[in-house]
Design a protein around this motif. Structure first.
Motif, PDB file in Angstrom:
ATOM      1  N   ILE A   1       0.860  -1.185   0.000  1.00  5.50           N
ATOM      2  CA  ILE A   1       0.000   0.000   0.000  1.00  5.50           C
ATOM      3  C   ILE A   1       0.898   1.238   0.000  1.00  5.50           C
ATOM      4  N   ASN A   2       0.762   2.054  -1.034  1.00  8.06           N
ATOM      5  CA  ASN A   2       1.656   3.210  -1.160  1.00  8.06           C
ATOM      6  C   ASN A   2       1.068   4.441  -0.464  1.00  8.06           C
ATOM      7  N   ASP A   3       1.128   4.429   0.885  1.00  3.07           N
ATOM      8  CA  ASP A   3       0.656   5.619   1.607  1.00  3.07           C
ATOM      9  C   ASP A   3       1.820   6.569   1.883  1.00  3.07           C
ATOM     10  N   ASP A   4       3.037   6.077   1.764  1.00  4.15           N
ATOM     11  CA  ASP A   4       4.227   6.905   1.966  1.00  4.15           C
ATOM     12  C   ASP A   4       5.316   6.287   1.094  1.00  4.15           C
ATOM     13  N   ILE A   5       5.885   7.082   0.196  1.00 10.06           N
ATOM     14  CA  ILE A   5       6.791   6.542  -0.818  1.00 10.06           C
ATOM     15  C   ILE A   5       7.995   5.820  -0.185  1.00 10.06           C
ATOM     16  N   ASN A   6       8.559   6.400   0.909  1.00  9.23           N
ATOM     17  CA  ASN A   6       9.739   5.773   1.518  1.00  9.23           C
ATOM     18  C   ASN A   6       9.401   4.449   2.197  1.00  9.23           C
ATOM     19  N   LYS A   7       8.213   4.425   2.856  1.00  8.53           N
ATOM     20  CA  LYS A   7       7.798   3.182   3.510  1.00  8.53           C
ATOM     21  C   LYS A   7       7.488   2.112   2.469  1.00  8.53           C
ATOM     22  N   ALA A   8       6.821   2.511   1.398  1.00 10.37           N
ATOM     23  CA  ALA A   8       6.467   1.546   0.340  1.00 10.37           C
ATOM     24  C   ALA A   8       7.748   0.987  -0.286  1.00 10.37           C
TER      25      ALA A   8
END
Ligand code: 5GP
Length: 209
Positions: free
Chosen positions: A169-176
């Motif tokens: 789930i791409n809610d935050d680019i760095n976390k994804a």
């Protein structure tokens, strides 16, 4: 890096507007062993794109000729244009021991999975459907009609998540980005579609308005 299947062919798919291209670019920039496979397309080149870097831009007769020569490992019509991945490109990079990242629509991903059952497949989802329309509307390169068509198809494409090994789930680019790296390192349990907690999160997004 080794994933659990010890296979270096990775398919990444996502509905339009999920931030897939940004994530794939980041992956390739930060990991020199990842090779992005450049597709062929009959779509018109956007002003910010370069032929031979973003895509090989070709016309329909040439695309048909390549189909008849069995040049493609997969090909599909997406938003009225044809897209295809060259067999040669995948093979030569895998033979060199590189990781090959294919950014495909769900139809192409399904064709690759059929022929390369060992490949690792990742599907990206937006945190909400609203994110999709915001992202698509902010992309100034597309016309209103293109945006409307892409949004309709994007929402319908979301239903294909069940066909993939992992959903990010791409809610935050760095976390994804970190989650994708973890998957490729064989540590992707939290993103696996067999993880029940994760499935609940995915269902919330799919069932949202
Ligand atoms: P775009 O025109 O925005 O660059 O891409 C449109 C869609 O085509 C995206 O979903 C992208 O992943 C998909 N796509 C890009 N290259 C290929 C390809 O070689 N094969 C298939 N099947 N889809 C592709």
């Amino acid at each position: 890096m080794l994933n659990k299947k010890n296979n270096k062919l990775v398919v990444i798919s996502a509905p339009s507007g999920t931030g897939k291209t940004t994530l794939v670019n980041l992956l390739v920039e930060k990991n020199s062993e990842f090779k992005f496979s450049i597709s062929h397309t009959t779509r018109k080149k956007r002003p910010n794109e370069t032929d031979g870097k973003d895509y090989f831009f070709i016309d329909s007769p040439k695309f048909n000729e390549l189909i008849s020569r069995e040049y493609f490992a997969e090909y599909a019509k997406v938003f009225g244009n044809w897209y295809g991945t060259s067999k040669k490109n995948i093979k030569s990079n895998l033979e060199k021991g590189e990781w090959v990242i294919l950014e495909l629509d769900w139809q192409g991903a399904s064709q690759i999975r059929k022929n390369e059952s060992n490949c690792l497949s990742i599907f990206l989802l937006p945190p909400t459907k609203r994110h999709l329309s915001d992202r698509l509307n902010s992309r100034s390169t597309d016309t209103k009609d293109e945006i409307r068509q892409r949004l309709e198809e994007a929402v319908s494409d979301m239903s294909h998540w069940t066909e993939f090994d992992y959903v990010v789930i791409n809610d935050d680019i760095n976390k994804a980005f970190k989650k994708i790296e973890n998957i490729l390192r064989g540590k992707g349990e939290e993103s696996s579609i067999s993880n029940m907690q994760h499935r609940k999160r995915i269902m919330k997004i799919i069932e949202s308005n």
